[in-house]
Design a protein around this motif. Structure first.
Motif, PDB file in Angstrom:
ATOM      1  N   SER A  89       0.791  -1.233   0.000  1.00  0.00           N
ATOM      2  CA  SER A  89       0.000   0.000   0.000  1.00  0.00           C
ATOM      3  C   SER A  89       0.824   1.284   0.000  1.00  0.00           C
ATOM      4  O   SER A  89       0.277   2.356  -0.127  1.00  0.00           O
ATOM      5  CB  SER A  89      -0.966   0.035   1.188  1.00  0.00           C
ATOM      6  OG  SER A  89      -0.305   0.419   2.376  1.00  0.00           O
ATOM      7  N   ASP A  90       2.150   1.191   0.116  1.00  0.00           N
ATOM      8  CA  ASP A  90       2.991   2.384   0.113  1.00  0.00           C
ATOM      9  C   ASP A  90       3.780   2.467  -1.188  1.00  0.00           C
ATOM     10  O   ASP A  90       4.341   1.476  -1.655  1.00  0.00           O
ATOM     11  CB  ASP A  90       3.971   2.365   1.288  1.00  0.00           C
ATOM     12  CG  ASP A  90       3.265   2.517   2.623  1.00  0.00           C
ATOM     13  OD1 ASP A  90       2.251   3.241   2.664  1.00  0.00           O
ATOM     14  OD2 ASP A  90       3.710   1.903   3.607  1.00  0.00           O
ATOM     15  N   PHE A  91       3.863   3.676  -1.737  1.00  0.00           N
ATOM     16  CA  PHE A  91       4.606   3.883  -2.980  1.00  0.00           C
ATOM     17  C   PHE A  91       6.103   3.721  -2.768  1.00  0.00           C
ATOM     18  O   PHE A  91       6.657   4.233  -1.796  1.00  0.00           O
ATOM     19  CB  PHE A  91       4.313   5.288  -3.511  1.00  0.00           C
ATOM     20  CG  PHE A  91       5.220   5.705  -4.639  1.00  0.00           C
ATOM     21  CD1 PHE A  91       4.979   5.291  -5.931  1.00  0.00           C
ATOM     22  CD2 PHE A  91       6.323   6.511  -4.393  1.00  0.00           C
ATOM     23  CE1 PHE A  91       5.814   5.682  -6.962  1.00  0.00           C
ATOM     24  CE2 PHE A  91       7.170   6.896  -5.417  1.00  0.00           C
ATOM     25  CZ  PHE A  91       6.905   6.475  -6.703  1.00  0.00           C
ATOM     26  N   LYS A  92       6.745   3.012  -3.663  1.00  0.00           N
ATOM     27  CA  LYS A  92       8.203   2.903  -3.678  1.00  0.00           C
ATOM     28  C   LYS A  92       8.682   3.251  -5.082  1.00  0.00           C
ATOM     29  O   LYS A  92       7.995   2.978  -6.061  1.00  0.00           O
ATOM     30  CB  LYS A  92       8.667   1.484  -3.323  1.00  0.00           C
ATOM     31  CG  LYS A  92       8.073   0.904  -2.045  1.00  0.00           C
ATOM     32  CD  LYS A  92       8.599   1.600  -0.811  1.00  0.00           C
ATOM     33  CE  LYS A  92       8.016   0.956   0.450  1.00  0.00           C
ATOM     34  NZ  LYS A  92       8.450   1.646   1.680  1.00  0.00           N
ATOM     35  N   ARG A  93       9.876   3.828  -5.185  1.00  0.00           N
ATOM     36  CA  ARG A  93      10.443   4.087  -6.509  1.00  0.00           C
ATOM     37  C   ARG A  93      11.676   3.221  -6.695  1.00  0.00           C
ATOM     38  O   ARG A  93      12.565   3.205  -5.848  1.00  0.00           O
ATOM     39  CB  ARG A  93      10.832   5.567  -6.664  1.00  0.00           C
ATOM     40  CG  ARG A  93      11.423   5.883  -8.050  1.00  0.00           C
ATOM     41  CD  ARG A  93      11.575   7.373  -8.246  1.00  0.00           C
ATOM     42  NE  ARG A  93      10.295   8.050  -8.199  1.00  0.00           N
ATOM     43  CZ  ARG A  93       9.425   8.077  -9.202  1.00  0.00           C
ATOM     44  NH1 ARG A  93       9.703   7.457 -10.343  1.00  0.00           N
ATOM     45  NH2 ARG A  93       8.284   8.709  -9.082  1.00  0.00           N
ATOM     46  N   ASP A  94      11.681   2.493  -7.798  1.00  0.00           N
ATOM     47  CA  ASP A  94      12.833   1.670  -8.136  1.00  0.00           C
ATOM     48  C   ASP A  94      13.965   2.590  -8.588  1.00  0.00           C
ATOM     49  O   ASP A  94      13.874   3.226  -9.631  1.00  0.00           O
ATOM     50  CB  ASP A  94      12.446   0.694  -9.252  1.00  0.00           C
ATOM     51  CG  ASP A  94      13.556  -0.279  -9.597  1.00  0.00           C
ATOM     52  OD1 ASP A  94      14.690  -0.093  -9.111  1.00  0.00           O
ATOM     53  OD2 ASP A  94      13.301  -1.220 -10.370  1.00  0.00           O
ATOM     54  N   MET A  95      15.026   2.683  -7.807  1.00  0.00           N
ATOM     55  CA  MET A  95      16.154   3.561  -8.124  1.00  0.00           C
ATOM     56  C   MET A  95      17.370   2.767  -8.591  1.00  0.00           C
ATOM     57  O   MET A  95      18.499   3.234  -8.517  1.00  0.00           O
ATOM     58  CB  MET A  95      16.514   4.412  -6.902  1.00  0.00           C
ATOM     59  CG  MET A  95      15.449   5.437  -6.526  1.00  0.00           C
ATOM     60  SD  MET A  95      15.254   6.756  -7.746  1.00  0.00           S
ATOM     61  CE  MET A  95      16.807   7.650  -7.531  1.00  0.00           C
ATOM     62  N   ASN A  96      17.141   1.575  -9.099  1.00  0.00           N
ATOM     63  CA  ASN A  96      18.227   0.727  -9.580  1.00  0.00           C
ATOM     64  C   ASN A  96      18.398   0.950 -11.079  1.00  0.00           C
ATOM     65  O   ASN A  96      17.673   0.370 -11.893  1.00  0.00           O
ATOM     66  CB  ASN A  96      17.901  -0.740  -9.277  1.00  0.00           C
ATOM     67  CG  ASN A  96      19.092  -1.649  -9.529  1.00  0.00           C
ATOM     68  OD1 ASN A  96      20.079  -1.231 -10.100  1.00  0.00           O
ATOM     69  ND2 ASN A  96      18.973  -2.890  -9.104  1.00  0.00           N
ATOM     70  N   TYR A  97      19.348   1.804 -11.438  1.00  0.00           N
ATOM     71  CA  TYR A  97      19.565   2.173 -12.830  1.00  0.00           C
ATOM     72  C   TYR A  97      20.913   1.648 -13.319  1.00  0.00           C
ATOM     73  O   TYR A  97      21.737   1.200 -12.516  1.00  0.00           O
ATOM     74  CB  TYR A  97      19.514   3.698 -12.989  1.00  0.00           C
ATOM     75  CG  TYR A  97      18.185   4.294 -12.597  1.00  0.00           C
ATOM     76  CD1 TYR A  97      17.081   4.158 -13.421  1.00  0.00           C
ATOM     77  CD2 TYR A  97      18.033   4.983 -11.396  1.00  0.00           C
ATOM     78  CE1 TYR A  97      15.852   4.700 -13.067  1.00  0.00           C
ATOM     79  CE2 TYR A  97      16.811   5.522 -11.032  1.00  0.00           C
ATOM     80  CZ  TYR A  97      15.722   5.376 -11.876  1.00  0.00           C
ATOM     81  OH  TYR A  97      14.502   5.898 -11.521  1.00  0.00           O
ATOM     82  N   ILE A  98      21.139   1.723 -14.625  1.00  0.00           N
ATOM     83  CA  ILE A  98      22.448   1.373 -15.169  1.00  0.00           C
ATOM     84  C   ILE A  98      23.436   2.426 -14.677  1.00  0.00           C
ATOM     85  O   ILE A  98      23.294   3.612 -14.993  1.00  0.00           O
ATOM     86  CB  ILE A  98      22.409   1.332 -16.707  1.00  0.00           C
ATOM     87  CG1 ILE A  98      21.397   0.277 -17.178  1.00  0.00           C
ATOM     88  CG2 ILE A  98      23.794   1.038 -17.276  1.00  0.00           C
ATOM     89  CD1 ILE A  98      21.137   0.307 -18.672  1.00  0.00           C
ATOM     90  N   PRO A  99      24.439   2.061 -13.908  1.00  0.00           N
ATOM     91  CA  PRO A  99      25.226   3.039 -13.171  1.00  0.00           C
ATOM     92  C   PRO A  99      26.370   3.692 -13.937  1.00  0.00           C
ATOM     93  O   PRO A  99      27.049   4.571 -13.400  1.00  0.00           O
ATOM     94  CB  PRO A  99      25.781   2.218 -12.003  1.00  0.00           C
ATOM     95  CG  PRO A  99      25.938   0.853 -12.570  1.00  0.00           C
ATOM     96  CD  PRO A  99      24.787   0.671 -13.524  1.00  0.00           C
ATOM     97  N   ASP A 100      26.619   3.293 -15.173  1.00  0.00           N
ATOM     98  CA  ASP A 100      27.743   3.866 -15.916  1.00  0.00           C
ATOM     99  C   ASP A 100      27.570   5.369 -16.084  1.00  0.00           C
ATOM    100  O   ASP A 100      26.446   5.880 -16.137  1.00  0.00           O
ATOM    101  CB  ASP A 100      27.861   3.226 -17.299  1.00  0.00           C
ATOM    102  CG  ASP A 100      28.398   1.809 -17.233  1.00  0.00           C
ATOM    103  OD1 ASP A 100      28.531   1.279 -16.117  1.00  0.00           O
ATOM    104  OD2 ASP A 100      28.681   1.232 -18.301  1.00  0.00           O
ATOM    105  N   ARG A 101      28.708   6.063 -16.182  1.00  0.00           N
ATOM    106  CA  ARG A 101      28.687   7.500 -16.377  1.00  0.00           C
ATOM    107  C   ARG A 101      29.577   7.885 -17.550  1.00  0.00           C
ATOM    108  O   ARG A 101      30.562   7.203 -17.846  1.00  0.00           O
ATOM    109  CB  ARG A 101      29.162   8.212 -15.102  1.00  0.00           C
ATOM    110  CG  ARG A 101      28.216   8.037 -13.929  1.00  0.00           C
ATOM    111  CD  ARG A 101      28.847   8.500 -12.629  1.00  0.00           C
ATOM    112  NE  ARG A 101      29.276   9.899 -12.712  1.00  0.00           N
ATOM    113  CZ  ARG A 101      30.059  10.490 -11.812  1.00  0.00           C
ATOM    114  NH1 ARG A 101      30.503   9.804 -10.767  1.00  0.00           N
ATOM    115  NH2 ARG A 101      30.398  11.755 -11.953  1.00  0.00           N
TER     116      ARG A 101
END
Length: 304
Positions: free
Chosen positions: A7-19
């Motif tokens: 019931s609580d919103f979560k944001r997936d912050m797992n991104y491709i980490p290359d810069r």
């Protein structure tokens, strides 16, 4: 991609980490013409990168591809381009660039994304680092009068401000909109308005969040404010007040909008189409509201 868990919103912050960096330590060196920024004007996280690109004068250094505002659960698509294909990358779906890099890419296909043009491979979709690096790593290619978006003298405070804006406002509206219970919504609503009241007070005695000059903090807040009355007030139930009823925040938002990098890249029709059509769990009819009238964004702001 956002999701609801217990019931609580979560944001997936797992991104491709290359810069993409000057020294190319991740295998992606700064090089004009090598990369294409894919960023939909419908998306607040993506619009940040478009605004920063224009503020810094990188339009001729990093090309821009803009997916359409509506998409399915699988991928952003290039509906705005002739034949539904990005004219530089030659692909109909952003997913193609992700899978060119990582076959069967298992996570959400998100914007913004930096794509290497020659290989057609996505480099990164880590949105906070993309705008950070457009400033720090691409500095040799900025226009001469580019603003200092990360000023050293207020850096520590700015990081604190941006963290609060991100957790309580940028994410806060989603926490309201995707709340799965009344209890979760009530808590999210209180957190959001506590933060907006704090910002209203902060902007009473300064033109921008960090003083007299635009910084990255302003870019990050603006994209949420631009969507507030058109989407978040009703669609996400953030309805204590409209943005237009908060004098300092509303004047501040107009001040930014009337500067080309912000106004040029704020497309209210795309914004509304994205939220009201794609998020059919919240708006099952798919009806897109006609208002509000965008002309009010051009009214004098009085913050010079």
């Amino acid at each position: 991609m956002p999701y609801v868990e217990k019931s609580d919103f979560k944001r997936d912050m797992n991104y491709i980490p290359d810069r993409i960096t000057r020294d190319g330590r991740d295998g992606w060196p700064v090089e004009p013409g090598r990369y294409r920024l894919i960023a939909a004007k419908a998306c607040p996280w993506a619009t940040r990168s478009i605004i920063v690109r224009q503020l810094l004068g990188l339009e001729d250094v990093i090309s821009l591809g803009t997916p359409g505002p509506t998409h399915d659960e699988d991928s952003w698509t290039f509906d705005l381009d002739e034949g539904g294909v990005d004219p530089v990358l030659g692909i109909p779906r952003l997913k193609d660039a992700f899978e060119a890099r990582i076959p069967d890419y298992p996570r959400g296909i998100t914007v913004p994304a930096m794509v290497e043009i020659e290989s057609g491979k996505v480099v990164t979709n880590d949105f906070p680092w993309i705008t950070h690096d457009l400033f720090h790593e691409w500095a040799d290619h900025h226009r001469d009068d580019a603003p200092d978006l990360w000023p050293d003298d207020v850096r520590e405070e700015m990081e604190e401000v941006m963290e609060r804006v991100f957790t309580e406002v940028n994410n806060g509206v989603y926490r309201c909109g995707f709340a799965g219970t009344q209890e979760a919504y009530d808590a999210a609503y209180d957190r959001l308005w506590t933060a907006l009241d704090w910002l209203e007070q902060r902007l009473a005695d300064r033109r921008y969040l960090m003083g007299d000059s635009i910084t990255e903090a302003d870019v990050r807040l603006f994209t949420t404010l631009a969507r507030f009355d058109a989407v978040y007030h009703g669609h996400f139930k953030c309805n204590r007040q409209k943005l237009t009823e908060m004098p300092n925040l509303w004047a501040y938002a107009r001040d930014l909008y009337q500067q080309p990098a912000f106004g040029d890249n704020t497309d209210f029709e795309q914004i509304k189409a994205h939220y009201y059509v794609v998020q059919d769990d919240i708006n099952p009819t798919g009806v897109v509201p006609a208002g509000p009238d965008p002309a009010i964004w051009l009214e004098p702001h009085g913050r010079g």
